[in-house]
Motif scaffolding. Structure first.
Motif, PDB file in Angstrom:
ATOM      1  N   VAL A 126       2.302   1.983  -3.462  1.00 28.97           N
ATOM      2  CA  VAL A 126       1.289   2.603  -4.329  1.00 28.97           C
ATOM      3  C   VAL A 126       1.078   4.062  -3.937  1.00 28.97           C
ATOM      4  CG1 VAL A 126      -1.150   2.580  -4.987  1.00 28.97           C
ATOM      5  CG2 VAL A 126       0.136   0.425  -4.860  1.00 28.97           C
ATOM      6  N   ARG A 165       0.838  -1.213   0.000  1.00 36.58           N
ATOM      7  CA  ARG A 165       0.000   0.000   0.000  1.00 36.58           C
ATOM      8  C   ARG A 165       0.867   1.255   0.000  1.00 36.58           C
ATOM      9  NH1 ARG A 165      -3.026  -3.540   3.227  1.00 36.58           N
ATOM     10  NH2 ARG A 165      -2.226  -2.703   5.195  1.00 36.58           N
ATOM     11  N   VAL A 174       5.797   2.166  -7.458  1.00 43.56           N
ATOM     12  CA  VAL A 174       5.411   0.828  -7.919  1.00 43.56           C
ATOM     13  C   VAL A 174       6.449   0.307  -8.915  1.00 43.56           C
ATOM     14  CG1 VAL A 174       3.634  -0.512  -9.118  1.00 43.56           C
ATOM     15  CG2 VAL A 174       2.971   1.320  -7.537  1.00 43.56           C
ATOM     16  N   LEU A 179      -0.781  -3.976  -5.248  1.00 36.98           N
ATOM     17  CA  LEU A 179      -0.419  -3.141  -6.399  1.00 36.98           C
ATOM     18  C   LEU A 179      -1.525  -3.164  -7.451  1.00 36.98           C
ATOM     19  CD1 LEU A 179       3.310  -4.257  -6.860  1.00 36.98           C
ATOM     20  CD2 LEU A 179       2.389  -2.416  -5.414  1.00 36.98           C
TER      21      LEU A 179
END
Length: 167
Positions: free
Chosen positions: A44, A41, A49, A72
């Motif tokens: 992101v 989390r 990412v 993701l």
């Protein structure tokens, strides 16, 4: 000047020592199962990412990545590399050097002391790396930025350091 590249150096989440399994086969502990999705989390939310992942073949690293990737938007391709199990800095740099030039963000999922050694090798031992110098805990990730090509990675700047306890 080349576009910046990001290397995300991940230490596997907390593993379970209770079953007397060989080290390579140890699964995640309940704490690790809670921590790994937090890292996903955070990646992101922070915009880190990865497009590609190199992961040790140890069960705890594979399970860590599975739980991170579950958070993701899309799971990037993963190469499971037995050389990353217990890897030192040259072995970790060798894995990073396999990254295609068009990839701008790659993750390495490994073990201590390799993950902290690599981070400090690339970013140095200054004030900005003090948290890494103190401890690179399980489930943590260092985000390094560099303009070096992947096949000549030599220096980077530590731009973020995630610890599960901070999430």
């Amino acid at each position: 000047m080349d576009a910046p590249r990001r290397l995300i150096v991940v230490r596997h989440a907390k593993s379970d020592w209770s079953d007397g399994l060989p080290d390579h086969d140890r699964p995640l502990a309940p704490r690790g199962l809670r921590a790994a999705p937090k890292l996903g989390r955070w990646l992101v939310d922070a915009g880190y990412v990865p497009e590609l992942v190199f992961c040790s073949t140890a069960r705890r690293t594979r399970e860590t990545w599975q739980h991170v990737a579950g958070e993701l938007p899309a799971a990037p391709p993963v190469t499971f590399d037995e050389d990353l199990y217990g890897a030192d800095v040259p072995e970790l740099l060798n894995a990073a050097s396999q990254t295609p030039p068009e990839v701008t963000t790659v993750a390495l999922v490994g073990h201590e002391p390799g993950v902290s050694d690599l981070t400090l090798h690339l970013a140095g031992h200054g004030d900005d790396t003090r948290d890494v110098q103190v401890k690179f805990p399980t489930g943590a990730a260092a985000v390094l930025e560099t303009t070096d090509p992947w096949d000549a990675l030599a220096t980077a700047e530590l731009v973020a350091f995630f610890r599960p306890r901070d999430a």
